[in-house]
Scaffold this motif. Structure first.
Motif, PDB file in Angstrom:
ATOM      1  N   SER A 180     -42.447  -7.384  -8.650  1.00 42.41           N
ATOM      2  CA  SER A 180     -42.859  -6.882  -9.716  1.00 42.41           C
ATOM      3  C   SER A 180     -43.985  -7.790 -10.360  1.00 42.41           C
ATOM      4  CB  SER A 180     -41.977  -6.448 -10.906  1.00 42.41           C
ATOM      5  OG  SER A 180     -41.545  -7.841 -11.461  1.00 42.41           O
ATOM      6  N   ARG A 182     -44.367  -9.116 -13.166  1.00 45.52           N
ATOM      7  CA  ARG A 182     -43.235 -10.376 -13.734  1.00 45.52           C
ATOM      8  C   ARG A 182     -42.954 -11.434 -12.729  1.00 45.52           C
ATOM      9  NH1 ARG A 182     -38.850  -8.988 -18.107  1.00 45.52           N
ATOM     10  NH2 ARG A 182     -38.616 -10.842 -19.220  1.00 45.52           N
ATOM     11  N   GLU A 186     -44.245 -15.134 -12.976  1.00 48.16           N
ATOM     12  CA  GLU A 186     -43.360 -16.366 -13.211  1.00 48.16           C
ATOM     13  C   GLU A 186     -43.198 -17.190 -11.887  1.00 48.16           C
ATOM     14  OE1 GLU A 186     -39.964 -13.948 -15.877  1.00 48.16           O
ATOM     15  OE2 GLU A 186     -39.595 -14.074 -13.762  1.00 48.16           O
ATOM     16  N   GLY A 227     -47.437  -2.228  -8.437  1.00 47.75           N
ATOM     17  CA  GLY A 227     -47.401  -0.881  -9.331  1.00 47.75           C
ATOM     18  C   GLY A 227     -47.475  -1.288 -10.834  1.00 47.75           C
ATOM     19  N   LEU A 228     -48.032  -0.295 -11.458  1.00 53.67           N
ATOM     20  CA  LEU A 228     -47.914  -0.363 -12.865  1.00 53.67           C
ATOM     21  C   LEU A 228     -47.081   0.728 -13.770  1.00 53.67           C
ATOM     22  CD1 LEU A 228     -51.741  -1.684 -13.803  1.00 53.67           C
ATOM     23  CD2 LEU A 228     -49.717  -3.056 -13.788  1.00 53.67           C
ATOM     24  N   GLY A 229     -46.174   1.235 -13.028  1.00 54.74           N
ATOM     25  CA  GLY A 229     -45.446   2.245 -13.697  1.00 54.74           C
ATOM     26  C   GLY A 229     -45.739   3.653 -12.895  1.00 54.74           C
ATOM     27  N   PRO A 230     -44.930   4.627 -13.704  1.00 54.80           N
ATOM     28  CA  PRO A 230     -45.114   6.053 -12.948  1.00 54.80           C
ATOM     29  C   PRO A 230     -46.108   6.646 -13.723  1.00 54.80           C
ATOM     30  CG  PRO A 230     -43.098   5.571 -14.232  1.00 54.80           C
ATOM     31  CD  PRO A 230     -43.812   4.458 -14.178  1.00 54.80           C
ATOM     32  N   ALA A 241     -54.114  -3.543 -19.263  1.00 51.78           N
ATOM     33  CA  ALA A 241     -52.670  -3.356 -19.258  1.00 51.78           C
ATOM     34  C   ALA A 241     -51.940  -4.408 -18.474  1.00 51.78           C
ATOM     35  CB  ALA A 241     -52.068  -1.964 -18.693  1.00 51.78           C
ATOM     36  N   THR A 244     -53.102  -7.632 -20.275  1.00 48.82           N
ATOM     37  CA  THR A 244     -51.886  -7.774 -21.336  1.00 48.82           C
ATOM     38  C   THR A 244     -50.385  -8.168 -20.968  1.00 48.82           C
ATOM     39  OG1 THR A 244     -53.088  -6.166 -22.412  1.00 48.82           O
ATOM     40  CG2 THR A 244     -50.868  -6.715 -23.416  1.00 48.82           C
ATOM     41  N   ALA A 245     -50.222  -7.453 -19.820  1.00 49.40           N
ATOM     42  CA  ALA A 245     -48.777  -7.855 -19.280  1.00 49.40           C
ATOM     43  C   ALA A 245     -48.644  -9.231 -18.860  1.00 49.40           C
ATOM     44  CB  ALA A 245     -48.180  -6.755 -18.079  1.00 49.40           C
ATOM     45  N   MET A 247     -50.490 -11.901 -20.020  1.00 49.89           N
ATOM     46  CA  MET A 247     -50.189 -12.643 -21.243  1.00 49.89           C
ATOM     47  C   MET A 247     -48.822 -12.600 -22.049  1.00 49.89           C
ATOM     48  SD  MET A 247     -53.135 -14.321 -21.458  1.00 49.89           S
ATOM     49  CE  MET A 247     -54.676 -14.166 -20.570  1.00 49.89           C
ATOM     50  N   ALA A 248     -48.403 -11.618 -21.840  1.00 52.97           N
ATOM     51  CA  ALA A 248     -47.087 -11.316 -22.621  1.00 52.97           C
ATOM     52  C   ALA A 248     -46.018 -12.108 -21.910  1.00 52.97           C
ATOM     53  CB  ALA A 248     -46.534  -9.769 -22.549  1.00 52.97           C
ATOM     54  N   PHE A 249     -46.054 -12.080 -20.577  1.00 58.49           N
ATOM     55  CA  PHE A 249     -45.108 -12.734 -19.623  1.00 58.49           C
ATOM     56  C   PHE A 249     -45.280 -14.286 -19.602  1.00 58.49           C
ATOM     57  CE2 PHE A 249     -44.375  -8.664 -17.325  1.00 58.49           C
ATOM     58  CZ  PHE A 249     -43.213  -8.394 -17.933  1.00 58.49           C
ATOM     59  N   ASN A 252     -48.369 -15.887 -24.276  1.00 55.63           N
ATOM     60  CA  ASN A 252     -49.533 -16.118 -24.795  1.00 55.63           C
ATOM     61  C   ASN A 252     -50.152 -14.748 -25.686  1.00 55.63           C
ATOM     62  OD1 ASN A 252     -50.992 -18.510 -23.617  1.00 55.63           O
ATOM     63  ND2 ASN A 252     -50.468 -17.347 -21.825  1.00 55.63           N
ATOM     64  N   LEU A 253     -48.985 -14.097 -25.911  1.00 53.46           N
ATOM     65  CA  LEU A 253     -49.282 -12.766 -26.974  1.00 53.46           C
ATOM     66  C   LEU A 253     -48.466 -13.037 -27.929  1.00 53.46           C
ATOM     67  CD1 LEU A 253     -51.275 -10.610 -26.466  1.00 53.46           C
ATOM     68  CD2 LEU A 253     -49.415  -9.110 -26.060  1.00 53.46           C
TER      69      LEU A 253
ATOM     70  N   LEU B 228     -49.775 -11.769 -32.614  1.00 51.61           N
ATOM     71  CA  LEU B 228     -50.062 -11.261 -31.127  1.00 51.61           C
ATOM     72  C   LEU B 228     -50.807 -12.324 -30.751  1.00 51.61           C
ATOM     73  CD1 LEU B 228     -50.821  -7.308 -31.520  1.00 51.61           C
ATOM     74  CD2 LEU B 228     -48.905  -8.468 -30.543  1.00 51.61           C
ATOM     75  N   ARG B 231     -55.822 -15.230 -30.555  1.00 54.28           N
ATOM     76  CA  ARG B 231     -57.012 -14.505 -30.493  1.00 54.28           C
ATOM     77  C   ARG B 231     -57.076 -13.403 -31.249  1.00 54.28           C
ATOM     78  NH1 ARG B 231     -55.388 -17.013 -26.538  1.00 54.28           N
ATOM     79  NH2 ARG B 231     -53.918 -15.274 -25.943  1.00 54.28           N
ATOM     80  N   THR B 244     -48.310  -1.984 -24.818  1.00 52.27           N
ATOM     81  CA  THR B 244     -48.380  -2.591 -23.450  1.00 52.27           C
ATOM     82  C   THR B 244     -47.219  -3.687 -23.459  1.00 52.27           C
ATOM     83  OG1 THR B 244     -50.763  -2.096 -22.831  1.00 52.27           O
ATOM     84  CG2 THR B 244     -49.514  -3.561 -21.314  1.00 52.27           C
ATOM     85  N   PHE B 249     -42.221  -5.759 -21.347  1.00 54.39           N
ATOM     86  CA  PHE B 249     -40.743  -6.386 -21.681  1.00 54.39           C
ATOM     87  C   PHE B 249     -39.657  -5.310 -21.184  1.00 54.39           C
ATOM     88  CE2 PHE B 249     -43.191  -9.385 -24.386  1.00 54.39           C
ATOM     89  CZ  PHE B 249     -43.272 -10.310 -23.564  1.00 54.39           C
ATOM     90  N   ASN B 252     -40.948  -0.961 -18.143  1.00 55.28           N
ATOM     91  CA  ASN B 252     -41.529   0.341 -17.841  1.00 55.28           C
ATOM     92  C   ASN B 252     -43.152   0.303 -17.374  1.00 55.28           C
ATOM     93  OD1 ASN B 252     -40.009   2.165 -18.847  1.00 55.28           O
ATOM     94  ND2 ASN B 252     -39.765   1.072 -20.370  1.00 55.28           N
ATOM     95  N   LEU B 253     -43.586  -0.971 -16.914  1.00 58.29           N
ATOM     96  CA  LEU B 253     -44.910  -1.202 -16.198  1.00 58.29           C
ATOM     97  C   LEU B 253     -44.699  -1.696 -15.074  1.00 58.29           C
ATOM     98  CD1 LEU B 253     -47.455  -0.825 -18.067  1.00 58.29           C
ATOM     99  CD2 LEU B 253     -47.769  -3.359 -18.144  1.00 58.29           C
ATOM    100  N   GLU B 254     -43.640  -1.099 -14.287  1.00 56.37           N
ATOM    101  CA  GLU B 254     -43.617  -1.647 -13.006  1.00 56.37           C
ATOM    102  C   GLU B 254     -42.846  -0.308 -12.041  1.00 56.37           C
ATOM    103  OE1 GLU B 254     -39.562  -4.364 -12.894  1.00 56.37           O
ATOM    104  OE2 GLU B 254     -41.041  -5.103 -14.483  1.00 56.37           O
TER     105      GLU B 254
END
Lengths: 254, 254
Positions: A180, A182, A186, A227-230, A241, A244-245, A247-249, A252-253, B228, B231, B244, B249, B252-254
């Motif tokens: 994934s 993520r 990592e 993939g980025l989901g269904p 997207a 953002t993902a 940055m989230a993981f 950084n968000l 967030l 920035r 997103t 998290f 749902n994005l995979e």
């Protein structure tokens, strides 16, 4: 909104004790903000350093400042993300550049692939406009680095750059299984941490038509298809997207 | 792109063995796709169920189908996110609705707050357009649920809805410290899992002017203020970034 003003590196004195704002920045400060000597000012060099200054002289063409402190800007993410975006139709690339800058990308590179509808045309001229959009988004979002927006590459030239990254995420609609986003992020963070440097991540997304199977196959040799989901994301939604993902993981968000 | 066609629940037979497509969907199928009896068709009821069908009769006004299988659509996320968006200027709300639908929100509710520049005007009429945008984004992204786009609320009315969520994330630029979006989402997932149901999460973001300090204070009583990152995100970027991140998290994005 806290304003910060751009001072190109060549306008910063070699000893780092003074800097000079010119052009639009000086004009705005003097004519709109009516800045006066003695006032405090926050400046950035577009390469990650923030300068807290005091104005020493203010003219329409140049605002002179004494530098009080110079330090790495706090608004830059801990991860260096390059976004490779399949060249979309209309003004979508401008939208992607603006949003990717807000979200913290350090480099944005359009590329042409088989199913791109647009063909290269006046790209140097367009590139100047794209760079301006990135610059304005830096100012608006209070970042300290101006992302490089590069001239478009061919698909093959784009692929040749991917081995230099800690992770290259090839966003492919038809992808199922495999690691994934993520997991890739990592692994990149761990690899870079072992070498005491910031992780370097590439995100590759397609234009409206997506990628040809043979392109996806070629990409798989130098990147990780994810993939980025269904839900099928539009070509201007997918890169943002994925960014953002990332940055989230990487925290950084928050 | 795999097409799927919308069949409102009232056009599905009580025994679930047949359904009838009407209106634009029937017209498109017959005039553009030139569908014929015997062909396979994928339909959805907008409430999460996908129907695999065979066409039994095709007329301009109605396409009759025999239902082969009916099952929960695989494109819906495991988390139910409602997006409360401070009413922005221009066509930004349309942009937010389109993208939030692609990204999997189940409900989108605009609201007015102190620093909103726009004032309510022909909202019922606008709401019909917003619902249409969400519907088109559902079709484009191949989702199975049509998000509800509601009429705008006052700030106070919006706050009154927040206690019903497992987590209400109040995105506030001035927020420092406190739990992160990730921590809030993880807690909501755990809480819902203990009750064997899908987590319900609210995201609240401001319009161009952001929130007044007294609004942020009132919100803190019924939601969790979160930042967030350093920035500054535009008012049309922040809701999509938060959505997103929630999707990322919750896998749902995979």
């Amino acid at each position: 909104m806290a304003h910060h003003y751009y001072c190109p590196p060549e306008n910063i004195a070699a000893d780092g004790r003074t800097l000079t704002l010119t052009g639009d920045e000086a004009a705005h400060l003097v004519r709109v903000m009516r800045i006066k000597p003695g006032q405090a000012l926050s400046c950035f060099d577009g390469q990650g350093t923030r300068y807290e200054c005091t104005v020493t002289a203010a003219g329409d063409a140049a605002v002179e400042c004494a530098v009080l402190t110079a330090a790495p800007g706090a608004a830059e993410p801990s991860v260096q993300v390059t976004l490779y975006a399949g060249y979309p139709k209309g003004d979508k690339l401008e939208h992607i550049i603006q949003k990717a800058t807000e979200l913290g990308a350090v480099r944005i590179v359009p590329f042409f692939s088989r199913f791109c509808v647009v063909t290269p045309k006046k790209e140097e001229q367009k590139n100047a406009r794209y760079a301006r959009i990135a610059f304005e988004a830096v100012k608006q979002s209070a970042r300290d680095c101006i992302p490089a927006v590069e001239l478009p590459l061919s698909f093959a030239a784009m692929l040749r750059q991917l081995p230099e990254y800690d992770a290259a995420l090839f966003c492919y609609e038809a992808q199922t299984g495999g690691p994934s986003l993520r997991e890739c992020v990592e692994a990149a963070v761990q690899k870079a941490a072992a070498e005491s440097r910031a992780p370097r991540i590439a995100i590759i997304t397609g234009s409206e038509g997506g990628f040809a199977p043979e392109e996806a196959q070629a990409a798989a040799a130098v990147s990780t298809p994810i993939g980025l989901g269904p839900r099928i994301l539009r070509c201007e939604t997918a890169p943002l997207a994925a960014l953002t993902a990332v940055m989230a993981f990487t925290e950084n968000l928050e």
